[in-house]
Motif scaffolding. Structure first.
Motif, short mmCIF file in Angstrom:
data_model
loop_
_atom_site.label_atom_id
_atom_site.label_comp_id
_atom_site.label_asym_id
_atom_site.label_seq_id
_atom_site.Cartn_x
_atom_site.Cartn_y
_atom_site.Cartn_z
N HIS A 139 -23.91 0.35 26.48
CA HIS A 139 -24.82 -1.02 26.35
C HIS A 139 -26.21 -0.89 26.42
N ILE A 193 -16.40 -12.17 28.04
CA ILE A 193 -15.06 -11.57 27.82
C ILE A 193 -15.33 -10.60 26.51
N TRP A 194 -14.59 -9.26 26.76
CA TRP A 194 -14.31 -8.21 25.57
C TRP A 194 -12.72 -8.37 25.49
N ILE A 195 -12.35 -8.66 24.36
CA ILE A 195 -10.82 -8.84 24.18
C ILE A 195 -10.69 -7.45 23.05
N SER A 196 -9.46 -6.48 23.26
CA SER A 196 -9.21 -5.67 22.40
C SER A 196 -7.97 -6.16 21.24
N THR A 211 -19.40 -10.97 18.49
CA THR A 211 -19.14 -9.68 18.15
C THR A 211 -20.21 -9.09 17.03
N MET A 225 -8.64 -0.74 26.82
CA MET A 225 -10.17 -0.87 26.89
C MET A 225 -10.37 -0.87 28.45
N CYS A 253 -11.10 -7.65 28.97
CA CYS A 253 -12.16 -6.92 30.06
C CYS A 253 -12.93 -8.08 30.44
N ILE A 256 -12.19 -5.06 18.68
CA ILE A 256 -12.64 -5.33 19.70
C ILE A 256 -13.49 -6.85 19.40
N ARG A 257 -13.46 -7.59 20.11
CA ARG A 257 -14.28 -8.86 20.07
C ARG A 257 -14.89 -9.17 21.50
N PHE A 258 -16.14 -9.77 21.08
CA PHE A 258 -16.97 -10.16 22.27
C PHE A 258 -17.33 -11.60 22.26
N PHE A 259 -16.84 -12.35 23.35
CA PHE A 259 -17.15 -13.72 23.85
C PHE A 259 -18.11 -13.91 24.75
N GLN A 260 -19.17 -14.59 24.26
CA GLN A 260 -20.28 -14.97 25.33
C GLN A 260 -19.86 -16.24 25.98
N ASN A 261 -20.02 -16.36 27.23
CA ASN A 261 -19.89 -17.40 28.05
C ASN A 261 -21.09 -18.27 27.53
N TRP A 297 -16.44 -23.25 25.32
CA TRP A 297 -16.84 -22.44 26.56
C TRP A 297 -17.40 -21.11 26.27
N PHE A 298 -16.95 -20.36 24.94
CA PHE A 298 -17.51 -19.38 24.60
C PHE A 298 -17.95 -19.08 23.15
N ASN A 299 -18.74 -18.26 23.00
CA ASN A 299 -19.34 -18.07 21.65
C ASN A 299 -18.93 -16.67 21.08
N TRP A 319 -21.72 -9.50 31.13
CA TRP A 319 -22.57 -8.54 30.22
C TRP A 319 -24.16 -8.79 30.34
#
Lengths: 542, 412
Positions: A239, B78-81, A172, A211, B66, B88-93, A167-169, B70
């Protein structure tokens, strides 16, 4: 003593082991002579070691399943064989196993458990496949201490998932790679900085920092503000058009070094840009967006306590000016006398404060005036505003560590706004280790539902289930069990009261942020639970 | 209440469970660590754990979540701290079964401009209504995007969108298709992307590199630990602890051999020698190092160096190889005070909301010694530093604790 929030369970563990010692008489003297079993009642430590041993055995068992080498005794077992067959020719590197014992008791000379194994792998057809199953098992231990599986029961309550793609990649690295504020600072975790920054700056092992997302530069894209403990600067990332992030220039004035638990992008002065507010031990910092990529500090709202947590904004009196609520966990009165601290009902927390926005950067402290001082002595980790009764004004739910939560209904009394505490009345007190609040209409019946994040702990479930656990106080035991139970999904009924919608969504693990979001665009809001408490460099985990 | 370990006063012994826990974690133990995130899929009102296929496998001790679309491609990212790195990590749907989505950003006119509290109901033909509310602050210490997102099943056709502006008349919008919209109160939706404009980004973003040393904001008197040799004269002392079999230690020693550090009097101590000749002193060095931080290292990292000023106060701690220029600069600044000292004592620059930090308490150092059972060293320290210690209001309690521990020890 500075003990940050939500360490409740481990504190409880120590507390109980202390009880074991102190209450040795309870354990030993009464039934000791009647049956040898009571005297063999293991201590919490022994029992936990046993659970760890059983978990290792179950991992071996799961490895046999996932690799298709099912033990002979199971070859006729339809269910386990079926699982094993699903993993045939799955990629070895992709296989992942986890085993957790979450209930354990002693029966005659055997050890009975309820456990869960989670297995996942990439299948031959390239699909991602995972299964979670729960089952009973019984064990015996011989004189040399060797553990033997007597019976592994059939799988119950199994969840299977298969998908051609994840579902997610995790993107980061792509988004942050060129950003020095990330590579030099945020790429390192708290443990790294704990060894390099004096604790006197406001950084400690239990600290939590949040955050916020908001469009600071007005380009239509959300920017991101990352809060940090004392001694490390908060970071504002802009951004970029290619979706990467770049830190805002230094002159922006967003790099506060005070411990900042949470932040909000909101348009305080209603001038069409995003201002910023920060929750710090010195108070709520108000920063005005000057529309030229800079902030102007417009003052600090002084607070009565320092252990700040959640910040939330609303317009509770509907005057067009945003109001601010800040919650506190520890109170300055707290822990003078540890013996009186009630893990299940702590009333020594910091008082939360509500600041009414009066326009032009002026705020009034209205906590007592609006009735929010009622029961305002808990360890409040999270709060969220929502018009739960659809009467047009926002109501407030507060999640508290070490005790029950609070729901404040927004009423008008003699022409003024007044909050009435109704959590018990509508059935959402959710006594537990509350950490997060999220509202949504998950079943699409038009009525707002509520998801409360609580601690879920296998160890906690095991220990509170032991027969020697707080033997004299069954009520208290029930409360402690509740503490390890996990999250609660509350469904609103037509009569305005809520019911706990059951166990399907409780196992969120440690469960910090537990929030609703439609992640697969099917119109139904899913739940995401962020996890893990403290992964220290040592491997022994409670 | 002061933050950090300065809040722990005398009088609490090791039997207190909360303190035990704190010590346990401070020594690097895990507690419900390495847990993966959980996702429950809502299947028409009932939930199923789908974590195994979501790819949210990072185990960094997540905190805030959060949500935002994006990349404005119609689904929520999803951003997760985190507590552990990366913070911080970014998960792209990338959900394969995703339908379409609609993003709506509201702007209030006769209510608050952010439209916080506005409730939006989306009605699709032959389907149940969906509701979203503009919120600022939810979950745990998190603020998600104020742009509302609705997922649309593949067959969904939007009939209308009803907006309940806080304290105002509702507004109904029809004829909408999936996309990204900006809606001002009372007006028709416009494309959210229309408002996008390129901002001229800072041509010289600020860049700071981290130097692995702590210039202390609180100077600790250490006469009891390190005698000042007469040959040091008016120079600060640099005491460097090294071990055999350590490349960095060897390189550092070689470098100093060729060009001795200026402005300081250097003392090299070999850990193995000290362990034989004066193990208690080695212990004291470890405790001194750990004193300032809320988490202790099981073994002191080497090489480790202490910069001690002319008044025998510890001023800075260096981990690993020392950059000559940093050392030189530190010596020049060894007597700075106030805000200058405060900003030098943190790894990166920034602003402070608080006016000052709470004052250092050498008394806490004695507490550390007592906790470690080093009663003689504690007594010696008190003896040498009595003048600074007796300013602390808790000094009489400290003496009482020392006496109590001493009499405990004398009981066989």
């Amino acid at each position: 003593m500075f003990l940050q929030s939500s360490v409740m369970l481990l504190v409880a563990l120590f507390f109980f082991s202390a009880c074991n010692k102190k209450q040795g008489k309870d354990f030993d003297s009464h039934e000791l002579k009647e049956t040898t079993l009571q005297s063999e009642q293991p201590t919490i430590k022994e029992s936990e070691q046993l659970a760890a041993q059983i978990e290792s055995e179950l991992i071996l068992f799961a490895q046999q399943i996932i690799s298709g080498a099912l033990p002979d005794s199971f070859s006729d077992n339809e269910k386990w064989s079926l699982f094993s067959n699903r993993f045939i020719n799955s990629s070895e590197q992709s296989r992942n196993i986890k085993a957790s014992v979450f209930e354990m008791w002693h029966e005659k000379n055997t050890i009975q458990t309820v456990a869960r194994i989670e297995m996942k792998a990439r299948l031959n057809n390239q699909n991602y496949f995972g299964l979670i199953t729960q089952f009973k098992s019984s064990w015996s231990k011989n004189e040399t201490g060797q553990l033997k599986a007597l019976k592994i029961g059939d799988p119950e309550q199994t969840v299977l998932n298969e998908s051609p793609a994840l579902w997610f990649n995790d993107e980061t690295d792509r988004l942050t790679a060129k950003e020095p504020a990330f590579t030099e600072h945020l790429s390192m975790g708290l443990d790294f900085w704990l060894k390099r920054i004096e604790s006197i700056h406001g950084i400690d092992a239990f600290i939590n920092n949040g955050m916020a997302l908001g469009d600071f530069d007005g380009d239509g894209r959300d920017d991101i503000y990352v809060c940090q403990p004392g001694g490390l600067p908060n970071r504002l990332f802009l951004h970029q058009a290619d979706n990467t992030i770049k830190e805002a220039p230094k002159r922006t004035g967003a790099n506060y070094l005070d411990h900042t638990s949470s932040a909000l992008f909101i348009d305080i002065d209603n001038d069409g840009d995003q201002d910023l507010t920060l929750a710090t031990p010195s108070g709520i910092v108000l920063l005005e967006n000057d529309k030229h990529l800079s902030f102007i500090e417009r003052g600090i709202l002084q607070t009565d306590e320092v252990d700040c947590h959640s910040l939330s904004a609303t317009d509770f009196d509907m005057d067009g000016n945003l109001d601010l609520l800040i919650t506190f966990a520890l109170g300055s009165r707290s822990l003078d006398d540890d013996s009186s601290f009630r893990f299940d009902d702590a009333r020594d927390g910091g008082s939360n404060q509500l600041f009414r926005g009066d326009g032009k950067w002026s705020f009034s402290e209205v906590t007592a005036l609006t009735g929010l001082s009622e029961g305002n002595d808990r360890h409040s980790l999270a709060a969220s505003w929502h018009d739960y009764d659809l009467d047009g004004d926002p109501d407030l739910y507060i999640a508290n560590d070490y005790g029950q939560n609070q729901m404040y209904r927004n009423d008008v009394r003699e022409g003024s706004r007044f909050f009435s505490e109704i959590a018990n009345e509508i059935g959402i007190e959710d006594r537990g280790a509350g950490m997060s609040v999220s509202w949504a209409d998950y079943n699409r019946d038009g009525l707002p539902d509520l998801y409360v994040g609580n601690m879920y702990s296998n160890a906690g479930k095991r220990i509170t289930g032991l027969s020697g656990f707080l033997p004299k106080n069954k009520d208290l035991t029930k409360h402690y069990r509740r503490f390890a139970k996990g999250n609660t999904l509350f469904k609103q009924q037509k009569n305005g009261r809520y019911i706990d919608s059951g166990p399907a969504t409780t196992m969120g693990r440690w469960a910090w942020s537990s929030v609703f979001a439609d992640l697969n665009n099917d119109g139904w809001e899913d739940l995401i639970v962020a996890n893990g408490y403290i992964s220290g460099p040592r491997t022994d985990d409670l | 209440m002061p933050l950090g370990n300065s809040g722990i006063g005398p009088g609490l012994d090791g039997s207190d469970p909360a303190r035990q826990l704190q010590e346990y974690v401070r020594r690097g133990a895990s507690f419900s660590g390495s847990e993966s995130h959980v996702i429950f899929n809502n299947e028409e009102g009932s939930f199923k754990n789908v974590s195994s296929i979501t790819g949210l496998d990072s185990k960094d001790d997540g905190r805030s979540v959060c949500l935002t679309d994006w990349d404005l491609d119609g689904d929520l990212d999803i951003w997760i701290s985190n507590r552990s790195g990366p913070q911080i990590r970014f998960f792209q749907n990338s959900n394969p079964s995703s339908g379409q989505g609609i993003n709506i950003h509201l702007s209030g006119k006769s209510c608050n401009r952010d439209a916080i509290g506005a409730r939006v109901i989306l009605k699709a033909r032959d389907n149940l209504p969906q509701t979203r509310t503009v919120t600022a602050g939810s979950g745990f210490l998190a603020q998600s995007s104020k742009t509302l997102h609705f997922g649309l099943a593949k067959e969904d056709v939007i009939e209308e969108i009803e907006i309940f502006w806080p304290g105002n008349e509702a507004q109904i919008i029809s004829n909408v298709v999936p996309g990204n919209y900006y809606i001002e109160q009372g007006s028709e939706p416009i494309d959210l992307k229309v408002r996008s404009k390129e901002i001229v980004k800072d041509p010289s973003p600020f860049k700071e590199t981290f130097k692995d040393r702590t210039f202390l904001s609180q100077r600790l008197p250490l006469t009891a630990l390190f005698e000042r040799p007469p040959e040091a004269k008016e120079k600060p002392l640099l005491i460097c602890l090294t071990v055999e079999d350590c490349k960095v230690c060897a390189a550092q020693k070689q470098e100093w051999k060729l060009s001795p550090p200026k402005n300081v009097h250097l003392q090299l101590i070999s850990e193995s020698n000290l362990a034989l000749s004066d193990p208690e002193k080695l212990r004291l060095i470890q405790l001194t190092y750990d004193h300032f931080f809320d988490i202790s290292e099981r073994k002191i990292p080497t090489p480790i160096s202490f910069l001690i000023d002319q008044k025998n106060r510890l001023c800075a701690i260096y981990r690993g190889h020392i950059d000559q220029n940093v050392l030189l600069e530190d010596c020049v600044n060894i007597h700075i005070e106030g805000t200058q000292l405060r900003s030098r004592s943190v790894p990166f620059s920034g602003l402070w909301a608080s006016k000052q930090i709470s004052s250092a308490r050498p008394l806490n150092f004695v507490e550390d010694l007592l906790d470690a059972g080093l009663l003689d060293s504690a007594a010696n320290y008190i003896n040498k530093e009595v003048n600074s210690l007796k300013k602390d209001e808790l000094f009489p309690m400290l003496l009482k604790r020392l006496e109590a521990l001493k009499s405990d020890r004398s009981v066989p």
